[in-house]
Write a protein that holds these residues in place. Structure first.
Motif, short mmCIF file in Angstrom:
data_model
loop_
_atom_site.label_atom_id
_atom_site.label_comp_id
_atom_site.label_asym_id
_atom_site.label_seq_id
_atom_site.Cartn_x
_atom_site.Cartn_y
_atom_site.Cartn_z
N GLU A 1 1.05 -1.36 0.42
CA GLU A 1 0.14 0.22 0.18
C GLU A 1 0.90 1.10 0.26
OE1 GLU A 1 -3.06 -0.72 2.92
OE2 GLU A 1 -3.80 -1.85 2.73
N THR A 2 0.35 2.08 -0.58
CA THR A 2 1.37 3.18 -0.81
C THR A 2 0.24 4.32 -0.85
OG1 THR A 2 0.99 3.65 -3.17
CG2 THR A 2 2.98 2.23 -2.83
N ILE A 3 0.76 5.63 -0.66
CA ILE A 3 0.16 7.42 -0.71
C ILE A 3 0.51 8.13 -1.93
CG2 ILE A 3 -0.86 9.19 0.79
CD1 ILE A 3 -0.25 7.48 3.07
N GLY B 1 -0.75 11.32 -3.24
CA GLY B 1 -1.32 13.09 -3.59
C GLY B 1 -0.79 13.65 -3.80
N GLY C 1 0.51 3.75 5.62
CA GLY C 1 0.18 5.08 6.89
C GLY C 1 1.30 4.73 7.26
N GLU D 1 3.50 8.12 8.47
CA GLU D 1 2.50 8.72 9.31
C GLU D 1 3.65 8.72 10.48
OE1 GLU D 1 -0.65 7.25 10.56
OE2 GLU D 1 -1.95 7.19 8.77
N GLU E 1 -5.60 12.90 -2.11
CA GLU E 1 -4.71 11.73 -1.06
C GLU E 1 -5.50 10.69 -1.74
OE1 GLU E 1 -3.19 12.37 2.44
OE2 GLU E 1 -3.87 10.37 2.60
N ASN F 1 -5.49 6.73 -0.74
CA ASN F 1 -4.67 6.71 0.17
C ASN F 1 -5.51 5.14 0.99
OD1 ASN F 1 -3.48 5.80 2.18
ND2 ASN F 1 -3.78 7.66 3.99
N PRO F 2 -5.60 3.88 0.33
CA PRO F 2 -4.18 3.48 0.11
C PRO F 2 -4.15 3.16 -1.57
CG PRO F 2 -5.42 1.68 1.27
CD PRO F 2 -6.32 3.05 1.61
#
Lengths: 709, 709
Positions: B589-591, B593, B610, B614, B679, B681-682
């Motif tokens: 999983e990536t983000i 944005g 996340g 984070e 964003e 996410n994910p």
């Protein structure tokens, strides 16, 4: 080998001999005698050379055998091939300490001769410094027994250096910076006397206020750690260690022949010991000079006084970088600085006197900060302006530095400007007033002062040994050794875990299908099954692992598959059975490990789940033994620590159980040196109060026999 | 507002007026005229003061209205309250550029008056520098129109500073360091002319070889990025930005009233632009001085020549830190240095001439390195020894520096020693020979040179805009706006994703139980269900989400539970239905944005799942527009990048699809300014060639109306 050294006469010899004294001015043997004579050594000096004669007004003795007097220290500066005989001469004479200047031993691959010399010395109760050194300087005895520059300035900084060339250059640099030395010693090949011996003396020496060490490689690290811990609460210890980078480590190894070890481990252990590591020599010198003279602040409330907003912002950035806490009670700041700051200035921290400020404004603001019981230290900044003529700068700084010294409050100055400002820095640095030409350097010194203060305040010499069953540990080790293995089988690891009290999932080893099904039913579904074979270490690769088996049918299928796979993977492997174990909910996974580090002996490591350690390199190290508090700090230190506190509404994890586990492994590798490497990976951590469980344990044993101390 | 500025006459004015010229020597208005006259300005000078008279041999004019001549630049040094009238006078006279020294405007909260002045100037085609500045110096015109120190040394470094006080002090410092300036300009409040305008001039100015900027806050960042990109391939651009730390950012904001913005974003964008950011002023000055004079190396093979092993190891560490590649072909090194290195030295890199080396040995080794076609740059180290008298040091360094300059190969020296060595550094630095007293500083300069070289080699001005359906984007935006929302509902976000071509899981919105079951059967189990309501944003908190529904019964149960929970959570919420979507295997999983950054406008960000973003703060930023290559570098930059390459036997992930997605979001926020924040996410990334899917999309809109450019 590790007995505490009495090396007092290395620094306070009543008589010194120089073997290899020479009338040839280009020779080290001349330079040594010259430095001792000119340096004003008050004890007795015996230059020795088979040719005899006279040298610098001193009689030259043909041999130590001719000397009737007792000799505390004999400096050896004869060629390498004559060194053994020279040491024999010293032995006959009952010399106490033998600094060997001569090079050409282990640093050139000639370790055998070096060992032979040290053995001889020890047999006669002599301690050897070096070989391959530039000598010893001791202010207490006004003894400059080095071939470095003459006229070393006396003071309170002691330097211990592994590199001779760097040491000689450092003598020059300290003179330029007006850093007075209590001692400087080069340790060279460290065949006998090492940093720990010297630290033991220096931490008790009342003339030494601070110790600076240049290190390339660590030997006897366990003793070094214990000594550093003791030393760093008595006086600041600053270290520069080269070989940070991979290539640097190789270069260091080829330079002094010592193993540099992992820089991350070194760095972590220095922090644990409260030792401050400078990146560059400049940073280390700055710290030493400042710490040798600065009063200890009562608290950490720091105020910045400036005549320029921009430089104030830079200092604020630097304060965050170096852990300097800026005081920010706006009301009290206004009360303190309101009357001395113009209306268009600012009483917020940084206190901005504006470009209109002259010496009077600085005097008033700095006096206000000195007088305030809420402010513990001041950082004064000056940007050259037309209003404040740089000609008056030195006077302003000098008088305020003086007032702060008398008032027992630290102050540092940083100035930026032209020729006049620069020469003012030069003049004041010669007077040891803490003035810098760069804000980051000034703040770095203040940060070092606070770090030292914090370390002493938080230090405890407690050691929290875990209660482990050493008999059971040794049984598990013996079992593996008996089979000629240097690793443990699962059942041995499990026994080891029982011995130190680390929980593992329920399990059983099945030797046939029936037993496997019975075990699964007893443990309760879901279960995990793994092949057990001394020849198959990487079980997953062999297809020897089956996860999440939910019922009898799945257990039967998996049992057969695992056996077939294992046999296919390694047809001649002895298969001892199949391990059936409880399938755990894998929530937060950590790694706790311990090993016999080549440099530091027993050490522990901690990090979060595989990726965090492997990819993110988010891992903490400590030397054992350690206190519970040290283990707690270690856990807190990793970047991923918030995951243990619980993110996204998750509960706090059982951090105390992790700390317990670290202490258990620390005790294990301390008390059982046969365990060379152990890793609990993963160690699953449950919610607070629910404990931890080791899902997998890997244990490696040293190939030599167990040597418990 | 963003038209390219023609500010040539700020640096090359044919005539200069000084409004507020004063006979009072303590006034800025006196200092300005004095600096212009003494600085040897060759154009026409018109001091203006209502009192008239004469000043430093110049007639003082009562008003600009009396002057018949054309005026290119009028420096304003009247009090704040008279500034508007002064600018009116300039406007009447047709002045081109108006540097306003006067302070007391937006930096003190008086922004209105500042705006009024700039409006007036613009109406008359005048450009304003400042207000709140110390003025302008231009070597080309021998014009020192500042109230800083006189006698600025001419040269090739241009300085642009946001802080006046720091600027004045920097003038002094550059004189000390023998850094010649082509220009120095203070931008103050940047009410009109800003860094971009100045850079545009300076990058074309043939006298300027390097630009140094001190920045506290960024305005019009989008234009700054475009200008910096252009400038940094023409000549090195070095930036010092204060306000790195949180507290520093606040201090900077209160100092110049400008928003500092996120330091991480600033840092990333400077790297993207090829701008070198110095941490401290000292570092920046060192780079500038070195880069202004150093020849461009042909390659990156660097060799260290030393007379001390320890200092060689330190230099090796520093080389790794600053990205300096040490040449390591052992055979060729031996061939090159074998004849000039003693047997007990080393021809490995560092080449160790040993403490026995004198000037001849250095000369021979440095000449060998200069002559070698395999070596591109040399780092020469010297530790003070008795053998190599420091009195001969300056000569050795000077002649070799000269030979390297003539040979077009860079060399830096670092020396460590006593008074003689130090004074040698001082003398040589005055001659602009690259000598340092600290190894890390020397290597840092070499590193900067290589970075600049690498940036130019790799630079491409390509912009890879993605092919997005802007009509459909605007439809989605309009739909949200029509409902008075500043966020998008799931169906709008989904439409937006369709418009830019980012895949999402299959889904449907069900308005009753029947529809929900039908949707689930069409999509295929397992499915996920989520409540759809404009009033419920945090769906999980409301119990409005059900995952992993495997059959019809589970869908029926979940549908009812979700509705009940949602109603209980917010009884008056309008419930538009329940979204049923495909349940995806969540692997990596990536983000991704994108947003309208307050300082830099359209920017993109990328990070892994996340926790990585984070907790570990492992995230990369870039300014849009960007090229595919820039997006690739951005992905590679994060510490967790190895996870995308596949660890532990996993396959390589579809990195190209991630890069595509970054480019799509970059294009979106560039072309549709109404999207203030988006964003994904994910964003789930599948194996190479399998693409990506956005599981959740959050879109925020600016509260003002869409302003597409």
């Amino acid at each position: 080998m590790n007995r505490p050294a009495d090396i007092r006469y290395l620094f306070e010899p009543r008589s010194v001999a120089v073997l290899g004294a020479s009338a040839d001015r280009s020779k080290i043997g001349y330079r040594l005698v010259e430095n001792i004579v000119r340096g004003g050594y008050a004890g007795k000096l015996y230059p020795v050379n088979p040719k005899g004669g006279e040298l610098l007004g001193q009689k030259v003795w043909r041999s130590l055998d001719e000397v009737a007097d007792e000799i505390d220290m004999a400096v050896i500066a004869v060629p390498a091939k004559g060194t053994y005989q020279a040491v024999e001469q010293c032995a006959r004479h009952g010399v106490k300490h033998v600094p060997i200047i001569t090079s050409g031993f282990s640093e050139m691959g000639n370790a055998e001769e070096e060992h032979r010399i040290v053995r001889l010395a020890r047999e006669h109760g002599m301690r050897v410094l070096g070989p391959n050194i530039f000598g010893v300087f001791s202010a207490k005895s006004s003894l400059n027994a080095t071939f470095g520059p003459p006229g070393i300035q006396h003071g309170s900084v002691a330097i211990v250096t592994q590199s001779g060339a760097l040491g000689i250059a450092m003598i020059g640099k300290t003179a330029v910076e007006n850093i007075g030395l209590s001692a400087i010693v080069s340790v060279g090949n460290k065949a006998d006397i090492d940093e720990s011996d010297l630290l033991t003396y220096l931490m008790a020496d009342e003339q030494t206020r601070i110790v600076l060490m240049y290190i390339e490689g660590v030997q006897h690290g366990e003793r070094l750690v214990a000594t550093l811990k003791q030393a760093a609460i008595k006086k600041p210890v600053v270290v520069v260690k080269s070989g940070r980078s991979k290539r640097g480590a190789i270069a260091a190894a080829s330079h002094t022949g010592s193993l540099a070890g992992s820089d991350e481990v070194f760095d972590a252990i220095m922090r644990q010991c409260g030792v401050m590591r400078g990146e560059s020599l400049e940073e280390a010198f700055n710290w030493c000079k400042f710490l040798a003279a600065a009063p200890t602040p009562r608290g950490e409330n720091t105020v910045i006084v400036t005549n320029g907003g921009g430089i104030g912002v830079l200092a604020t950035d630097a304060s965050e970088k170096y852990g300097v806490k800026l005081y920010d009670d706006a009301r009290l700041l206004k009360e303190t600085f309101g009357s001395v700051t113009p209306d268009f200035g600012s009483t917020k921290n940084p206190v901005d006197l504006t470009g209109q400020a002259g010496p009077q404004q600085y005097d008033a603001a700095l006096a206000a900060a000195l007088a305030s019981e809420h402010i513990d230290a001041t950082l004064a900044l000056y940007c050259e302006t037309a209003i404040f003529d740089a000609q008056n700068l030195a006077g302003m700084i000098r008088s305020n530095a003086d007032a702060y010294r008398k008032g027992g409050k630290p102050i540092v100055f940083s100035t930026l400007g032209g020729e006049m400002t620069e020469s003012c820095i030069g003049v004041l640095r010669k007077e040891s007033v803490p003035v810098f030409g760069e804000v980051y350097q000034a703040v770095s010194c203040l940060g070092a002062l606070y770090r030292q203060r914090r370390h002493i305040a938080e230090y405890s010499d407690a050691v929290d040994e875990a209660d482990i069953d050493i008999g059971l540990v040794e049984k598990a080790v013996a079992s593996a050794r008996a089979a000629g293995r240097t690793f443990m089988l699962p059942r041995e690891s499990r026994e080891l875990m029982r011995a130190i009290g680390v929980a593992m999932p329920q399990n059983a080893v099945a030797h046939n299908l029936d037993e496997a099904v019975k075990a699964a039913e007893t443990i309760g579904y879901p279960v995990v099954m793994k092949i057990v074979s001394p020849e198959i270490i990487h079980k997953s690769d062999a297809g020897g692992v089956a996860l999440d088996l939910e019922n009898k049918e799945e257990v039967i299928d998996a049992y057969q598959a695992i056996n077939v796979n294992a046999r296919r993977y390694k047809p001649d492997a002895r298969i001892e059975g199949v391990e059936v174990s409880q399938m755990l909910v894998r929530t937060t996974e950590t790694i706790v490990g311990a090993r016999q580090d080549k440099a530091f002996g027993p050490t522990v490591m901690f990090g979060l789940g595989g990726i965090y350690v492997e990819v993110m390199k988010d891992v903490a190290f400590r030397a054992a033994p350690l206190s519970r508090k040290e283990a707690q700090l270690m856990v807190k230190e990793i970047r991923s620590y918030p995951l243990l506190l619980g993110v996204r509404g998750e509960k706090r994890k059982d951090i105390e159980a992790v700390v317990d586990t670290i202490l258990k492994l620390a005790t294990l590798v301390r008390r059982c040196r046969a365990v060379s490497d152990i890793e609990l990976n993963p160690l699953v951590v449950y919610d607070h109060g629910q404990g931890v469980k080791a899902l997998d344990v890997r244990v490696l044993l040293s190939s030599s026999l167990s040597s418990n101390d």
